[in-house]
Design a protein around this motif. Structure first.
Motif, short mmCIF file in Angstrom:
data_model
loop_
_atom_site.label_atom_id
_atom_site.label_comp_id
_atom_site.label_asym_id
_atom_site.label_seq_id
_atom_site.Cartn_x
_atom_site.Cartn_y
_atom_site.Cartn_z
N THR A 53 0.85 -1.20 0.00
CA THR A 53 0.00 0.00 0.00
C THR A 53 0.88 1.24 0.00
O THR A 53 2.00 1.23 0.50
CB THR A 53 -0.93 0.04 1.23
OG1 THR A 53 -0.13 0.18 2.40
CG2 THR A 53 -1.77 -1.21 1.33
N THR A 96 -5.39 -3.87 -8.64
CA THR A 96 -5.12 -2.53 -8.15
C THR A 96 -6.40 -1.96 -7.57
O THR A 96 -7.40 -1.80 -8.27
CB THR A 96 -4.60 -1.63 -9.30
OG1 THR A 96 -3.47 -2.26 -9.89
CG2 THR A 96 -4.20 -0.26 -8.79
N ARG A 97 -6.39 -1.73 -6.27
CA ARG A 97 -7.53 -1.21 -5.55
C ARG A 97 -7.10 -0.03 -4.68
O ARG A 97 -5.91 0.32 -4.67
CB ARG A 97 -8.12 -2.27 -4.60
CG ARG A 97 -8.56 -3.53 -5.26
CD ARG A 97 -8.92 -4.59 -4.25
NE ARG A 97 -10.11 -4.29 -3.50
CZ ARG A 97 -11.30 -4.86 -3.68
NH1 ARG A 97 -11.44 -5.79 -4.61
NH2 ARG A 97 -12.34 -4.52 -2.96
N GLY A 98 -8.02 0.53 -3.92
CA GLY A 98 -7.66 1.58 -2.99
C GLY A 98 -8.82 1.90 -2.08
O GLY A 98 -9.96 1.58 -2.38
N ASP A 99 -8.52 2.54 -0.95
CA ASP A 99 -9.60 3.05 -0.11
C ASP A 99 -9.63 4.57 -0.25
O ASP A 99 -8.64 5.20 -0.65
CB ASP A 99 -9.45 2.61 1.35
CG ASP A 99 -8.17 3.07 1.97
OD1 ASP A 99 -7.15 3.13 1.25
OD2 ASP A 99 -8.16 3.41 3.17
N ILE A 100 -10.80 5.16 0.05
CA ILE A 100 -11.06 6.56 -0.27
C ILE A 100 -11.42 7.30 1.01
O ILE A 100 -12.20 6.80 1.83
CB ILE A 100 -12.23 6.67 -1.27
CG1 ILE A 100 -11.94 5.82 -2.52
CG2 ILE A 100 -12.49 8.12 -1.66
CD1 ILE A 100 -13.14 5.68 -3.45
N VAL A 114 -8.02 9.33 -2.95
CA VAL A 114 -7.38 8.05 -2.67
C VAL A 114 -6.60 8.18 -1.37
O VAL A 114 -5.75 9.06 -1.24
CB VAL A 114 -6.42 7.65 -3.80
CG1 VAL A 114 -5.74 6.33 -3.47
CG2 VAL A 114 -7.14 7.55 -5.14
N ASN A 115 -6.91 7.32 -0.43
CA ASN A 115 -6.19 7.30 0.83
C ASN A 115 -4.95 6.42 0.69
O ASN A 115 -3.83 6.87 0.85
CB ASN A 115 -7.15 6.78 1.92
CG ASN A 115 -6.60 6.96 3.30
OD1 ASN A 115 -5.79 7.85 3.53
ND2 ASN A 115 -7.03 6.12 4.22
N HIS A 116 -5.16 5.14 0.36
CA HIS A 116 -4.06 4.22 0.09
C HIS A 116 -4.31 3.53 -1.24
O HIS A 116 -5.41 3.01 -1.46
CB HIS A 116 -3.99 3.11 1.15
CG HIS A 116 -3.36 3.50 2.42
ND1 HIS A 116 -4.08 3.94 3.49
CD2 HIS A 116 -2.06 3.54 2.81
CE1 HIS A 116 -3.26 4.21 4.51
NE2 HIS A 116 -2.03 3.99 4.11
N TRP A 117 -3.30 3.47 -2.09
CA TRP A 117 -3.30 2.55 -3.21
C TRP A 117 -2.98 1.18 -2.64
O TRP A 117 -2.06 1.05 -1.83
CB TRP A 117 -2.24 2.97 -4.25
CG TRP A 117 -2.62 4.21 -4.97
CD1 TRP A 117 -2.36 5.49 -4.61
CD2 TRP A 117 -3.37 4.28 -6.18
NE1 TRP A 117 -2.90 6.37 -5.52
CE2 TRP A 117 -3.52 5.64 -6.49
CE3 TRP A 117 -3.93 3.32 -7.04
CZ2 TRP A 117 -4.21 6.08 -7.63
CZ3 TRP A 117 -4.60 3.75 -8.17
CH2 TRP A 117 -4.74 5.11 -8.45
#
Lengths: 69, 69, 69, 69, 69, 69, 69, 69, 69, 69, 69, 69
Positions: free
Chosen positions: I14, I45-49, I54-57
């Motif tokens: 991440t 490839t995901r992430g949290d928002i 985008v908070n973390h890739w």
């Protein structure tokens, strides 16, 4: 009737000769540290080339084995 | 020009020796009841393991054959 | 450190004998016009059938080679 | 029995009318430079839209042809 | 409310004209022996080529039908 | 060591209750005509809806069974 | 309204820096011989590793360009 | 050069006649509420069957349109 | 010519900055216990928002390394 | 904000009762040696059959857990 | 015979208990604003873990409903 | 412990610079109307080309957000 748990690992075996030998070599190596290998599944078949000939067959497999409870 | 219809069935052949033989064994068995097999396609290649060696290659194929009109 | 570019082409090799030979035949032909073949990946394995036996193994591969800069 | 080698290329044909015509147009163009086209496979069917109507059908196919030995 | 069971079979219909006709021909043939066909799903669209033109559209479908209980 | 041949068929079982029951119902029906069912694999899980509730779970499975030699 | 035909080729660009640069390098090389490149699509992102660091990003793309009629 | 944002929605159009008409019907309906539809992509082609004939073609598409900024 | 065996493991790295950094961080951590990492392949490839940014890739990779014989 | 690294392993849990129990059994076993399990994803649902009934549900999952830095 | 148009949306329902309940919860919520839900399809089954136990089942479904004409 | 429902939508963001910026632009736009965006997943990475250079990166993502109960 007991419920089992299996772990799956992914290995790439290589062989200058055949797909079957590449799998055998991967299993042979895994068997040195994991005695209870149960089944495998071919994931990908690739190879590198030297002078227009297959140099190594590179066969990636998933191997399943029982986790001791 | 006549239009044809084909049916596809899915078989798993097994062999202690090779992927090619596993396919051959599946086709050989299918040929006993279906005479007009035309083509096949490998769907999955798996196997079971005994003492770190491939016990049986298990090759799943789709086989197409003409449906008599 | 130089950055390379590779091109990938898709070929189907056929063999009456084995998957490995079908790949070898496709590479051998490609090597006649492209000298710097690097790697391949099996994309599909099919075959046609005559009297319940594999007539030709038809193995489709992607082959990568360096593009001269 | 001779072993053959085929090459596969990927084309997108477009048509304002139908999927079938988009494929026909791609094949017709390929046939101008490659005489021995053998088979094709539809890979993707898309289109662009103008005022809520299909403007062009865009059909991507893989086309196989024999490589002369 | 009764629970049903359906069987799915895979067929390839061919037509010199269109994808729709290839599906219709496959269903028409299946209907001769299976009366309760319910739905289908297109699995693959291919074709063979003669002189740069589509010779036969070859459309593979999965067809579902109710199994009598 | 004998080489085996398996056939795989595709069935959709339905249940108003659960995924597990939908599979059980499909197997139960298949067992009436095929005695040597060996394994299954869930291919797709769908359902129809009435008034915002699942009416039937529709679970499609591939079932493998030994072909008598 | 004219119907177009596009060809798609597959390239792997490499870069020590980023995915974006790997794509740019592949396109730059293709542009030397093909002037009418239209679009690309990332197919695979891989890399090789030296001492726990990415050595080269290897990005495989499909590139579409218009075939002159 | 401005950066755009597009939204994609998924629709199933149905037609008793053809795949093309099923897509046209879905787009026509979407166009009533969304004016700037740009492109679509066929995701799945299915149908229901009555007396061995296709009753409705059911074509699922993804449709992209510009989001006003 | 010796035949090698490789093991593949799956990691998610991440980063608040970029896809490339997320991969680098995963490799850096793996390198602490496994010295002979060879190659990787991006799997997802995901992430949290957080607040629309985008908070973390979160980049999942498969990493291959040689198994000592 | 710290960047994390996660490892993913693949396990098959089995249960005579349900898919949910098969997952629970796999997680329970993994938890004995790995304390910081975070999430899982179902990869495959299979089973073996005895006398037309599901003997064991075999559910393969990927499990992610934090790697201590 | 009228031609229909359906829209598909994607939802993730969660449940501490079962896959079936997670789907039911997603449908129940969707039904509050969309009255004519017709069918669903399970797209992905995941979950988060607390102390080696499933905390929430997270089941992603596609739901289809008729678009009023 | 409360059960949640999430909705997933699909967006394509574009950027002349990088994959990361294309995602950021899509999220930024979505955040204007949807405040509780939670996570995203990259579905496809494409681009259009002008004079052999990437004109716009076009990154399609699925974005999940909580549905208020």
């Amino acid at each position: 009737m007991k419920n089992h748990v299996y772990k799956l690992i992914e290995l790439t075996g290589t062989s200058t000769t055949s797909i079957e030998e590449a799998v055998a070599i991967a299993l042979q190596r895994a068997h040195r540290t994991i005695k209870n290998l149960c089944w495998f599944q071919v994931v990908e078949t690739r190879g590198d080339i030297t002078k227009g000939k297959v140099n190594h067959w590179q066969v990636t497999i998933k191997v399943g084995f029982t986790v001791e409870s």
